[in-house]
Write an enzyme that holds these catalytic residues in place. Sequence first.
Site, PDB file in Angstrom:
ATOM      1  CG  HIS A 268      54.034 -15.445 -16.419  1.00  0.00           C
ATOM      2  ND1 HIS A 268      53.530 -15.018 -17.611  1.00  0.00           N
ATOM      3  CD2 HIS A 268      55.070 -14.588 -16.152  1.00  0.00           C
ATOM      4  CE1 HIS A 268      54.213 -13.962 -18.041  1.00  0.00           C
ATOM      5  NE2 HIS A 268      55.166 -13.689 -17.166  1.00  0.00           N
ATOM      6  CG  HIS A 307      45.635 -13.060 -20.880  1.00  0.00           C
ATOM      7  ND1 HIS A 307      45.893 -11.725 -20.658  1.00  0.00           N
ATOM      8  CD2 HIS A 307      46.821 -13.633 -21.183  1.00  0.00           C
ATOM      9  CE1 HIS A 307      47.183 -11.517 -20.834  1.00  0.00           C
ATOM     10  NE2 HIS A 307      47.765 -12.642 -21.145  1.00  0.00           N
ATOM     11  CG  ASP A 363      51.081 -20.330 -22.361  1.00  0.00           C
ATOM     12  OD1 ASP A 363      52.068 -20.236 -23.094  1.00  0.00           O
ATOM     13  OD2 ASP A 363      50.915 -19.649 -21.330  1.00  0.00           O
TER      14      ASP A 363
HETATM   15  N1  CMC Z   1      40.010 -22.348 -15.708  1.00  0.00           N
HETATM   16  C1  CMC Z   1      38.899 -22.241 -14.953  1.00  0.00           C
HETATM   17  N2  CMC Z   1      38.475 -21.101 -14.380  1.00  0.00           N
HETATM   18  C2  CMC Z   1      39.233 -20.014 -14.551  1.00  0.00           C
HETATM   19  C3  CMC Z   1      40.412 -20.032 -15.346  1.00  0.00           C
HETATM   20  C4  CMC Z   1      40.773 -21.263 -15.928  1.00  0.00           C
HETATM   21  N3  CMC Z   1      41.866 -21.351 -16.680  1.00  0.00           N
HETATM   22  N4  CMC Z   1      40.965 -18.803 -15.350  1.00  0.00           N
HETATM   23  C5  CMC Z   1      40.148 -18.031 -14.599  1.00  0.00           C
HETATM   24  N5  CMC Z   1      39.115 -18.758 -14.129  1.00  0.00           N
HETATM   25  C6  CMC Z   1      38.000 -18.278 -13.322  1.00  0.00           C
HETATM   26  C7  CMC Z   1      38.422 -17.991 -11.890  1.00  0.00           C
HETATM   27  O1  CMC Z   1      38.279 -19.105 -11.072  1.00  0.00           O
HETATM   28  C8  CMC Z   1      37.502 -16.860 -11.537  1.00  0.00           C
HETATM   29  O2  CMC Z   1      36.231 -17.419 -11.293  1.00  0.00           O
HETATM   30  P1  CMC Z   1      35.289 -16.822 -10.125  1.00  0.00           P
HETATM   31  O3  CMC Z   1      34.951 -15.427 -10.543  1.00  0.00           O
HETATM   32  O4  CMC Z   1      34.130 -17.741 -10.044  1.00  0.00           O
HETATM   33  O5  CMC Z   1      36.126 -16.846  -8.864  1.00  0.00           O
HETATM   34  C9  CMC Z   1      37.361 -16.054 -12.827  1.00  0.00           C
HETATM   35  O6  CMC Z   1      37.590 -17.021 -13.875  1.00  0.00           O
HETATM   36  C10 CMC Z   1      38.347 -14.910 -12.944  1.00  0.00           C
HETATM   37  O7  CMC Z   1      39.658 -15.438 -12.837  1.00  0.00           O
HETATM   38  P2  CMC Z   1      40.864 -14.723 -12.087  1.00  0.00           P
HETATM   39  O8  CMC Z   1      41.725 -15.780 -11.485  1.00  0.00           O
HETATM   40  O9  CMC Z   1      40.339 -13.632 -11.194  1.00  0.00           O
HETATM   41  O10 CMC Z   1      41.596 -14.031 -13.303  1.00  0.00           O
HETATM   42  P3  CMC Z   1      43.062 -13.454 -13.282  1.00  0.00           P
HETATM   43  O11 CMC Z   1      43.058 -12.339 -14.238  1.00  0.00           O
HETATM   44  O12 CMC Z   1      43.521 -13.167 -11.896  1.00  0.00           O
HETATM   45  O13 CMC Z   1      43.938 -14.687 -13.802  1.00  0.00           O
HETATM   46  C11 CMC Z   1      45.076 -16.180 -15.216  1.00  0.00           C
HETATM   47  C12 CMC Z   1      44.405 -14.814 -15.098  1.00  0.00           C
HETATM   48  C13 CMC Z   1      45.775 -16.276 -16.582  1.00  0.00           C
HETATM   49  C14 CMC Z   1      46.149 -16.327 -14.128  1.00  0.00           C
HETATM   50  C15 CMC Z   1      44.005 -17.297 -15.066  1.00  0.00           C
HETATM   51  O14 CMC Z   1      43.043 -17.161 -16.091  1.00  0.00           O
HETATM   52  C16 CMC Z   1      44.604 -18.697 -15.072  1.00  0.00           C
HETATM   53  O15 CMC Z   1      45.048 -19.158 -14.026  1.00  0.00           O
HETATM   54  N6  CMC Z   1      44.638 -19.387 -16.259  1.00  0.00           N
HETATM   55  C17 CMC Z   1      45.251 -20.699 -16.359  1.00  0.00           C
HETATM   56  C18 CMC Z   1      46.763 -20.556 -16.453  1.00  0.00           C
HETATM   57  C19 CMC Z   1      47.182 -20.028 -17.805  1.00  0.00           C
HETATM   58  O16 CMC Z   1      46.752 -20.499 -18.855  1.00  0.00           O
HETATM   59  N7  CMC Z   1      48.123 -19.052 -17.760  1.00  0.00           N
HETATM   60  C20 CMC Z   1      48.719 -18.480 -18.981  1.00  0.00           C
HETATM   61  C21 CMC Z   1      48.299 -17.065 -19.201  1.00  0.00           C
HETATM   62  S1  CMC Z   1      48.741 -16.438 -20.823  1.00  0.00           S
HETATM   63  C22 CMC Z   1      50.438 -16.465 -20.938  1.00  0.00           C
HETATM   64  C23 CMC Z   1      51.182 -15.805 -19.831  1.00  0.00           C
HETATM   65  O17 CMC Z   1      50.777 -14.786 -19.255  1.00  0.00           O
HETATM   66  O18 CMC Z   1      52.238 -16.295 -19.522  1.00  0.00           O
END
Ligand code: CMC
Length: 435
Positions: A268, A307, A363
């Site tokens: 987050h 996201h 971010d």
């Molecule tokens: N790098 C590489 N792969 C990723 C990333 C990433 N940053 N984010 C998602 N994926 C992949 C993930 O591995 C999955 O792949 P697969 O379908 O092969 O298993 C696919 O994309 C879908 O991801 P998810 O984890 O199901 O997506 P989510 O909606 O549950 O997670 C998230 C969203 C923001 C937690 C995630 O994208 C992430 O961990 N990003 C990096 C951390 C980040 O930048 N967070 C800040 C978010 S914006 C500000 C805030 O909310 O505070």
Amino acid sequence: MSKETLTIIDNRTGREYEFPLIDGNLRTADLRQIKIAPDDFGVMGYDPAFMNTASCRSQITLIDGDRGILRYRGYPIEELAEKCSFLEVAWLLLNGELPSDTQLSEWVDEITHHTMLHETTRKFLEGFRYDAHPMSMLMSTVAALSTVYKDARNIFDPQGRHRNIVRLIAKMPTMAAYAYRHSRGFPYVYPDNDLTYAENFMNMLWRMVEPKYVANPTLARAIDVLFILHADHEQNCSTNVMRSVGSSHADPFAAVAGAIGALSGPLHGGANEQVLKMLDEIGPKANVPAYIRKVKNGECKLMGFGHRVYKNYDPRARIIKQTADEVFEVTGRNPKLETALELERIALEDDYFVTRKLYPNVDFYSGLIYQAVGFQPEMFTVLFAIPRTVGWLAQWQEMLLDPETKIARPRQVYTGYPLRDVGSMEEPEAETVMA
Ligand code: CMC
């Protein structure tokens, strides 16, 4: 004429159910009517992480993730960032309309005159270890404020609620700056009422021996714009915590402390700190392809990308990129910018990121600006918490005044043991029970 209902057939019994759709959505509680026997619990919605569950109705913030749209109370984020101050936007989020000139000057005056911390709270901060994380200090200090403002428990008294909303918005920069000064071993700087919200924050962070702090206007405006961009983001993880803790009628200091805890996580708000650590780890631009390969092999995540809601460019990231140019004119270019731009360029062309709709989020660039302005990475998430306090409080107030609100209490699907004896060595098979 089409009916605003949904018909479900239970193939176990052959029975048909018709449920109303409210604003196009099913009330999952209606599913409980679907039973195989009169004493059956009924069907629940199973939705870990709330992937497709609306927990409330809200009039505050709209995100259209497919079109990359973010609006506060109907106003596009781009216009608010260009034309308003953070405190104007704070008023908008809390009250639903932009303030008149009189309302704004009274509001600014009110916030300005609540920035001081009670001396016991200042002393409380002094007790933290010199190397405590500023986000942990902030969270604990906000929680400690409820020891000072006992009236905060009167959450249904409109004046009392307003007073504590003002206190929280006014004191967040003071607590954040004190946490920073504590970690540096510098004496605390008291607020200066002649300065704007952002300038005063800079004053409390960075004034040393000069009699009066003079903020660089470009940097102060950049902080104000970043505060606007971070002020609210509908039902994200920390806002959900704020509403959830608040739904038990805990005081707002307890609820904000909980929300700060949620924001601190690297998935987050903590992501902005992680982006800088990642850029440090990658080093020069030439190392980017190798790092992208590691991400695609599942060895790590590209922090600042992806996201839950935006499946198109995050509109806040676009505004931040413009702000970065203005800041770098004053501070000089952050050397990590080259690596960040290369990461973005390669990721936006790569099938792995394109098919998963992974774009830079808020971010990705904010940390580069914060670092150029003079913040250590440990402070980045604190800089997110200050403005998000406004969003948390607006959502908390909306929740309290919503007649549909009840204490937040999800159901579970129990997958543990059925009843068994302490004396028995046998381990019966796990069963599934709804409760
Ligand atoms: N790098 C590489 N792969 C990723 C990333 C990433 N940053 N984010 C998602 N994926 C992949 C993930 O591995 C999955 O792949 P697969 O379908 O092969 O298993 C696919 O994309 C879908 O991801 P998810 O984890 O199901 O997506 P989510 O909606 O549950 O997670 C998230 C969203 C923001 C937690 C995630 O994208 C992430 O961990 N990003 C990096 C951390 C980040 O930048 N967070 C800040 C978010 S914006 C500000 C805030 O909310 O505070």
